[in-house]
Motif scaffolding. Structure first.
Motif, PDB file in Angstrom:
ATOM      1  N   GLY A  18      15.814  -7.017  -2.520  1.00 31.38           N
ATOM      2  CA  GLY A  18      14.508  -7.980  -2.969  1.00 31.38           C
ATOM      3  C   GLY A  18      13.675  -8.510  -1.735  1.00 31.38           C
ATOM      4  O   GLY A  18      12.650  -8.363  -1.623  1.00 31.38           O
ATOM      5  N   GLY A  19      14.540  -9.080  -0.814  1.00 37.63           N
ATOM      6  CA  GLY A  19      14.122  -9.814   0.241  1.00 37.63           C
ATOM      7  C   GLY A  19      13.636  -8.979   1.295  1.00 37.63           C
ATOM      8  O   GLY A  19      12.393  -9.435   1.985  1.00 37.63           O
ATOM      9  N   HIS A  20      14.003  -7.930   1.474  1.00 34.04           N
ATOM     10  CA  HIS A  20      13.408  -6.855   2.238  1.00 34.04           C
ATOM     11  C   HIS A  20      12.199  -6.142   1.817  1.00 34.04           C
ATOM     12  O   HIS A  20      11.186  -6.090   2.617  1.00 34.04           O
ATOM     13  CB  HIS A  20      14.443  -5.677   2.819  1.00 34.04           C
ATOM     14  N   CYS A  21      11.900  -6.002   0.531  1.00 30.21           N
ATOM     15  CA  CYS A  21      10.790  -5.639  -0.079  1.00 30.21           C
ATOM     16  C   CYS A  21       9.478  -6.275   0.098  1.00 30.21           C
ATOM     17  O   CYS A  21       8.816  -6.090   0.264  1.00 30.21           O
ATOM     18  CB  CYS A  21      11.222  -5.351  -1.626  1.00 30.21           C
ATOM     19  N   LYS A  22       9.896  -7.833  -0.083  1.00 30.03           N
ATOM     20  CA  LYS A  22       9.060  -8.783  -0.004  1.00 30.03           C
ATOM     21  C   LYS A  22       8.569  -8.983   1.319  1.00 30.03           C
ATOM     22  O   LYS A  22       7.183  -9.098   1.384  1.00 30.03           O
ATOM     23  CB  LYS A  22       9.771 -10.077  -0.481  1.00 30.03           C
ATOM     24  N   ARG A  23       9.332  -8.880   2.395  1.00 26.58           N
ATOM     25  CA  ARG A  23       8.758  -9.131   3.560  1.00 26.58           C
ATOM     26  C   ARG A  23       7.925  -7.784   3.963  1.00 26.58           C
ATOM     27  O   ARG A  23       7.092  -7.794   4.946  1.00 26.58           O
ATOM     28  CB  ARG A  23      10.127  -9.429   4.821  1.00 26.58           C
ATOM     29  N   LEU A  24       8.544  -6.579   3.732  1.00 33.80           N
ATOM     30  CA  LEU A  24       7.735  -5.363   3.844  1.00 33.80           C
ATOM     31  C   LEU A  24       6.331  -5.602   3.417  1.00 33.80           C
ATOM     32  O   LEU A  24       5.548  -5.384   4.117  1.00 33.80           O
ATOM     33  CB  LEU A  24       8.432  -4.267   3.198  1.00 33.80           C
ATOM     34  N   ALA A  25       5.997  -5.983   2.252  1.00 37.41           N
ATOM     35  CA  ALA A  25       4.804  -6.075   1.502  1.00 37.41           C
ATOM     36  C   ALA A  25       3.804  -7.218   2.281  1.00 37.41           C
ATOM     37  O   ALA A  25       2.737  -6.816   2.662  1.00 37.41           O
ATOM     38  CB  ALA A  25       4.822  -6.612   0.230  1.00 37.41           C
ATOM     39  N   ARG A  26       4.787  -8.159   2.903  1.00 35.73           N
ATOM     40  CA  ARG A  26       3.894  -9.286   3.898  1.00 35.73           C
ATOM     41  C   ARG A  26       3.476  -8.690   5.033  1.00 35.73           C
ATOM     42  O   ARG A  26       2.340  -8.706   5.459  1.00 35.73           O
ATOM     43  CB  ARG A  26       4.833 -10.416   4.141  1.00 35.73           C
ATOM     44  N   SER A  27       4.370  -7.772   5.703  1.00 31.18           N
ATOM     45  CA  SER A  27       4.113  -7.371   6.916  1.00 31.18           C
ATOM     46  C   SER A  27       2.955  -6.350   6.831  1.00 31.18           C
ATOM     47  O   SER A  27       2.057  -6.239   7.693  1.00 31.18           O
ATOM     48  CB  SER A  27       5.454  -6.236   7.654  1.00 31.18           C
ATOM     49  N   LEU A  28       3.066  -5.407   5.871  1.00 30.47           N
ATOM     50  CA  LEU A  28       1.685  -4.500   5.708  1.00 30.47           C
ATOM     51  C   LEU A  28       0.445  -5.286   5.301  1.00 30.47           C
ATOM     52  O   LEU A  28      -0.425  -4.898   6.001  1.00 30.47           O
ATOM     53  CB  LEU A  28       2.190  -3.720   4.474  1.00 30.47           C
ATOM     54  N   SER A  29       0.479  -6.086   4.627  1.00 27.74           N
ATOM     55  CA  SER A  29      -0.545  -7.232   4.220  1.00 27.74           C
ATOM     56  C   SER A  29      -1.326  -7.788   5.464  1.00 27.74           C
ATOM     57  O   SER A  29      -2.317  -7.645   5.730  1.00 27.74           O
ATOM     58  CB  SER A  29      -0.348  -8.057   3.167  1.00 27.74           C
ATOM     59  N   GLU A  30      -0.451  -8.294   6.422  1.00 24.82           N
ATOM     60  CA  GLU A  30      -0.736  -8.945   7.402  1.00 24.82           C
ATOM     61  C   GLU A  30      -1.330  -7.961   8.436  1.00 24.82           C
ATOM     62  O   GLU A  30      -2.301  -8.353   9.346  1.00 24.82           O
ATOM     63  CB  GLU A  30       0.494  -9.499   8.341  1.00 24.82           C
ATOM     64  N   LEU A  31      -1.329  -6.731   8.471  1.00 26.84           N
ATOM     65  CA  LEU A  31      -1.735  -5.566   9.332  1.00 26.84           C
ATOM     66  C   LEU A  31      -2.958  -5.004   8.502  1.00 26.84           C
ATOM     67  O   LEU A  31      -3.394  -3.853   8.875  1.00 26.84           O
ATOM     68  CB  LEU A  31      -0.576  -4.819   9.925  1.00 26.84           C
ATOM     69  N   ALA A  32      -3.229  -5.347   7.152  1.00 25.81           N
ATOM     70  CA  ALA A  32      -4.244  -4.420   6.611  1.00 25.81           C
ATOM     71  C   ALA A  32      -3.881  -3.191   6.296  1.00 25.81           C
ATOM     72  O   ALA A  32      -4.729  -2.405   6.201  1.00 25.81           O
ATOM     73  CB  ALA A  32      -5.519  -4.798   7.177  1.00 25.81           C
ATOM     74  N   MET A  33      -2.714  -3.111   5.986  1.00 23.16           N
ATOM     75  CA  MET A  33      -2.079  -1.633   5.807  1.00 23.16           C
ATOM     76  C   MET A  33      -1.794  -1.497   4.292  1.00 23.16           C
ATOM     77  O   MET A  33      -1.435  -2.800   3.776  1.00 23.16           O
ATOM     78  CB  MET A  33      -0.869  -1.400   6.501  1.00 23.16           C
ATOM     79  N   GLN A  34      -1.927  -0.465   3.407  1.00 22.93           N
ATOM     80  CA  GLN A  34      -1.766  -0.310   2.137  1.00 22.93           C
ATOM     81  C   GLN A  34      -0.110  -0.115   1.831  1.00 22.93           C
ATOM     82  O   GLN A  34       0.339   0.243   2.871  1.00 22.93           O
ATOM     83  CB  GLN A  34      -2.414   0.865   1.502  1.00 22.93           C
ATOM     84  N   ASN A  35       0.298  -0.715   0.979  1.00 23.12           N
ATOM     85  CA  ASN A  35       1.993  -0.531   0.661  1.00 23.12           C
ATOM     86  C   ASN A  35       1.863   0.613  -0.309  1.00 23.12           C
ATOM     87  O   ASN A  35       1.321   0.559  -1.386  1.00 23.12           O
ATOM     88  CB  ASN A  35       2.433  -1.998  -0.216  1.00 23.12           C
ATOM     89  N   PRO A  36       2.309   1.759   0.156  1.00 16.60           N
ATOM     90  CA  PRO A  36       2.373   3.026  -0.499  1.00 16.60           C
ATOM     91  C   PRO A  36       3.141   2.889  -1.687  1.00 16.60           C
ATOM     92  O   PRO A  36       3.017   4.031  -2.425  1.00 16.60           O
ATOM     93  CB  PRO A  36       2.910   3.867   0.603  1.00 16.60           C
TER      94      PRO A  36
END
Ligand code: PLP
Length: 284
Positions: free
Chosen positions: A45-63
């Motif tokens: 769960g922690g890794h999923c949450k950070r992945l979403a944040r990293s993607l969002s900070e770089l304006a990338m879609q979470n696929p």
């Protein structure tokens, strides 16, 4: 081994990524590493949450949704017969078909790659009994270390400098204070107190860090989130690092100065035990 590329599970030798992928040309991508113990994912769960944040900070879609990510991770663990080891996940901005600094339009799909690494007996690492030696190097990375990007050249150079010095890792130092290890968060221990740098854009917000600080507080240890120098670290009672793959790893030497007589200390040892016990219970 079986790898995952954009929806397909394929033998490693058949996996293909374009030379125009922005991950390859520009390190335009993010990643996560999740440990597997007894075939189960640790702190997913922690890794999923950070992945979403990293993607969002770089304006990338979470696929994918978290549920989809979980299903893909589980499938990779099953197909590769992973008992103990790691699942590596990488999302890059994809292949715009040419090289250009500007981001491509949103119709370019991100490239998703996963692979596994088998590490039998990962939690019983002999290094945890002897501890790591670290050296210090200047931290010359960019200013958004809170985003888990695949720009890992400087941390690789730090790891190589450590190896050449007969050490296990490098602690990076900026403006006189330790930021973090090449691929882990750094801590010192004074008495019953654990000292670690506060969260900011200067360091990666470790998933293991969050869990370990929670368990330390529950075990009535004192926590001080503040900067510390190499000099203070060398005089501390103990030191350790945390990461998803090393869990809690004691540090017994910093720039040639031994801590706790060069032996693994009780606080790091206890935190490692608590972390592994609690995380195994919560693994999915
Ligand atoms: N800091 C850096 C620079 C890292 O690369 C990592 C992990 O790869 C960490 C800290 C630890 O983070 P985590 O506990 O989520 O693995």
């Amino acid at each position: 081994r079986t790898v995952y590329v954009n929806g397909d599970y394929v033998p490693e030798a058949e996996a293909k990524i374009s030379v125009f992928d922005r991950g390859f040309l520009m390190a335009d991508g993010v990643y996560e590493v999740t440990s597997v113990l007894d075939g189960k994912l640790i702190d997913f769960g922690g890794h999923c949450k950070r992945l979403a944040r990293s993607l969002s900070e770089l304006a990338m879609q979470n696929p994918h949704s978290d549920e989809e990510w979980l299903a893909i991770h589980r499938e990779m663990v099953a197909r590769n017969d992973i008992v103990d080891g790691m699942v590596y996940l990488q999302v890059t901005r994809g292949n715009p078909g040419d090289r250009d600094f500007a981001y491509p339009a949103n119709d370019v799909a991100p490239t998703v790659v996963l692979f596994t690494q088998s590490k039998p007996g990962l939690a019983e690492s002999p290094a945890a009994k002897t501890g790591w030696k670290v050296i210090s190097v200047p931290d010359i990375r960019w200013g958004r270390r809170d985003i888990k990007t695949v720009q890992l050249l400087y941390p690789s150079m730090g790891k190589m400098a450590a190896k050449q010095a007969g050490a296990d890792d490098a602690w990076m130092v900026e403006d006189g204070f330790v930021t973090e290890g090449t691929s882990n968060n750094a801590y010192i221990v004074k008495g019953n107190k654990i000292i670690t740098r506060a969260l900011s854009n200067d360091i990666l917000h470790g998933i293991t860090r969050a869990a370990v600080l929670r368990f330390a507080a529950e075990a009535q240890m004192e926590i001080e989130e503040r900067n510390f120098t190499i000099d203070e670290a060398q005089k501390a009672d103990e030191a350790f690092i945390t990461s998803a793959s090393a869990f809690v790893m004691p540090v017994v030497e910093i720039d040639g100065a031994a801590l706790n007589g060069g032996k693994v200390g009780p606080v790091a040892t206890r935190l490692r035990e608590i972390y592994l016990e609690e995380m195994r219970k919560a693994a999915i």
